[in-house]
Structures are given as C-alpha cells and as structure tokens.
Design a protein around this motif. Structure first.
Motif, PDB file in Angstrom:
ATOM      1  N   SER A   1     -13.330  61.717  -4.850  1.00 46.68           N
ATOM      2  CA  SER A   1     -12.388  62.659  -4.424  1.00 46.68           C
ATOM      3  C   SER A   1     -11.350  63.276  -5.659  1.00 46.68           C
ATOM      4  O   SER A   1     -10.998  64.346  -5.587  1.00 46.68           O
ATOM      5  CB  SER A   1     -11.229  61.956  -3.569  1.00 46.68           C
TER       6      SER A   1
ATOM      7  N   GLU B   1     -12.145  70.140  -5.077  1.00 44.44           N
ATOM      8  CA  GLU B   1     -11.142  71.249  -5.282  1.00 44.44           C
ATOM      9  C   GLU B   1     -10.156  70.936  -4.576  1.00 44.44           C
ATOM     10  O   GLU B   1      -9.826  70.157  -3.764  1.00 44.44           O
ATOM     11  CB  GLU B   1     -11.920  72.659  -4.900  1.00 44.44           C
ATOM     12  N   LYS B   2      -9.127  71.619  -4.860  1.00 45.13           N
ATOM     13  CA  LYS B   2      -7.575  71.617  -4.223  1.00 45.13           C
ATOM     14  C   LYS B   2      -7.683  71.764  -2.770  1.00 45.13           C
ATOM     15  O   LYS B   2      -7.016  70.995  -2.010  1.00 45.13           O
ATOM     16  CB  LYS B   2      -6.572  72.685  -4.928  1.00 45.13           C
ATOM     17  N   GLU B   3      -8.296  72.791  -2.200  1.00 48.02           N
ATOM     18  CA  GLU B   3      -8.529  72.928  -0.871  1.00 48.02           C
ATOM     19  C   GLU B   3      -9.146  71.793  -0.220  1.00 48.02           C
ATOM     20  O   GLU B   3      -8.380  71.181   1.053  1.00 48.02           O
ATOM     21  CB  GLU B   3      -9.157  74.274  -0.510  1.00 48.02           C
ATOM     22  N   GLN B   4     -10.098  71.000  -0.652  1.00 53.11           N
ATOM     23  CA  GLN B   4     -10.507  70.005   0.212  1.00 53.11           C
ATOM     24  C   GLN B   4      -9.643  68.829   0.201  1.00 53.11           C
ATOM     25  O   GLN B   4      -9.529  68.111   1.059  1.00 53.11           O
ATOM     26  CB  GLN B   4     -11.987  69.644  -0.339  1.00 53.11           C
ATOM     27  N   MET B   5      -9.107  68.592  -0.922  1.00 56.33           N
ATOM     28  CA  MET B   5      -8.054  67.436  -1.064  1.00 56.33           C
ATOM     29  C   MET B   5      -6.787  67.865  -0.166  1.00 56.33           C
ATOM     30  O   MET B   5      -6.408  66.963   0.335  1.00 56.33           O
ATOM     31  CB  MET B   5      -7.507  67.543  -2.564  1.00 56.33           C
ATOM     32  N   ARG B   6      -6.252  69.088  -0.090  1.00 58.31           N
ATOM     33  CA  ARG B   6      -5.077  69.235   0.828  1.00 58.31           C
ATOM     34  C   ARG B   6      -5.556  69.114   2.351  1.00 58.31           C
ATOM     35  O   ARG B   6      -4.996  68.417   3.319  1.00 58.31           O
ATOM     36  CB  ARG B   6      -4.973  70.732   0.775  1.00 58.31           C
ATOM     37  N   ALA B   7      -6.932  69.426   2.544  1.00 52.50           N
ATOM     38  CA  ALA B   7      -7.301  69.057   3.959  1.00 52.50           C
ATOM     39  C   ALA B   7      -7.410  67.660   4.185  1.00 52.50           C
ATOM     40  O   ALA B   7      -6.977  67.183   5.356  1.00 52.50           O
ATOM     41  CB  ALA B   7      -8.789  70.084   4.242  1.00 52.50           C
TER      42      ALA B   7
ATOM     43  N   SER C   1      -5.821  65.223   2.714  1.00 51.47           N
ATOM     44  CA  SER C   1      -4.543  64.684   2.792  1.00 51.47           C
ATOM     45  C   SER C   1      -3.754  64.863   4.189  1.00 51.47           C
ATOM     46  O   SER C   1      -2.719  63.962   4.355  1.00 51.47           O
ATOM     47  CB  SER C   1      -3.881  65.095   1.724  1.00 51.47           C
ATOM     48  N   SER C   2      -4.193  65.868   4.725  1.00 47.07           N
ATOM     49  CA  SER C   2      -3.374  65.953   6.121  1.00 47.07           C
ATOM     50  C   SER C   2      -3.682  64.665   7.016  1.00 47.07           C
ATOM     51  O   SER C   2      -2.980  64.412   8.102  1.00 47.07           O
ATOM     52  CB  SER C   2      -3.981  67.107   6.760  1.00 47.07           C
TER      53      SER C   2
ATOM     54  N   GLN D   1     -14.269  73.647   5.311  1.00 48.31           N
ATOM     55  CA  GLN D   1     -13.413  72.752   5.910  1.00 48.31           C
ATOM     56  C   GLN D   1     -14.137  71.437   6.391  1.00 48.31           C
ATOM     57  O   GLN D   1     -15.252  71.461   6.139  1.00 48.31           O
ATOM     58  CB  GLN D   1     -13.528  73.512   7.606  1.00 48.31           C
TER      59      GLN D   1
END
Length: 122
Positions: free
Chosen positions: A13, A17-23, A25-26, A118
């Motif tokens: 992890s 990329e940031k978007e995958q980590m953000r998704a 982390s939800s 996604q």
C-alpha cells in the motif's frame, strides 16, 4: 479497536496512488498482508489448504474489507471463505494506459501505467 482495510496482494500500500489510498482508508486503517507464493506445481488441495490458513489469519483480524488479487485458484478459494464469513472482498479496478515507442535498435518498447478507478466487490 478500529477495523482495517486489509491489502492482500503483491502490491504494498505504500506504493499506491493517492486516490486508491483514499478509497481504501474509507474502510479503516490500511494494513498489508503480503500475498503468499503459490507454486504452479501444487495440487488444488495444497492451494485450498493455504487459503484456509490465510482465511483463519484474516478472520482473526476482523477486517472491514479485504483487497485480494493474485493467483486465481488461491484467490477463488480465499474469497469464497471470506465471503461465507461475511467479510467484503474487493478487487482494484484500474485503467491501463499503454505507451509504445521505438528504441534506437528498432525494438518496440511498451510501457504500461495502471490508474486506479475504484474497488469492486467479488
């Protein structure tokens, strides 16, 4: 205890990329459980035994969700077990961008970039 998003792939992890980590982390804190080596000469029974052992380890952690991608037969066995226990299991969906170029010797060089879109449930 906060539930985690368990990354069970060959892709740590800390390289996402940031978007995958953000998704991810939800779902909770992102934790890695490296994908095991699954040898091509193993029998179905050996692969199932490995999946059973990892399923027990994963269930002990009570994750909010598990990202699981890798060797197909192992993934199928593990996903089946986790879903039966009520654990959401996900795959990362990415757009593959390919760039082709010709080097000095006339060889075609293909460079692929995978851009996270996604998570999709199994």
């Amino acid at each position: 205890m906060e539930r985690c998003f368990l990354n069970h792939t060959n892709h740590p992890s800390d390289r996402w990329e940031k978007e995958q980590m953000r998704a991810a982390s939800s779902y909770g804190v992102v934790e890695d459980l490296p994908f095991p080596v699954v040898l091509p000469g193993w029998t179905t029974e050996q692969v199932d035994a490995l999946a059973a052992a990892y399923a027990a380890r994963i269930l002990d952690r009570e994750p909010a969700a598990v990202l699981c991608q890798g060797e197909s037969c192992y993934v199928f066995s593990l996903v089946t077990r986790l879903k039966a226990a009520g654990i959401p299991v996900l795959a990362a969906c990415s757009e593959r961008r390919v760039r082709e170029r010709e080097d000095e010797a006339g060889n075609i060089i293909r460079e692929s970039q995978f851009c996270f879109v996604q998570f999709r449930g199994y």
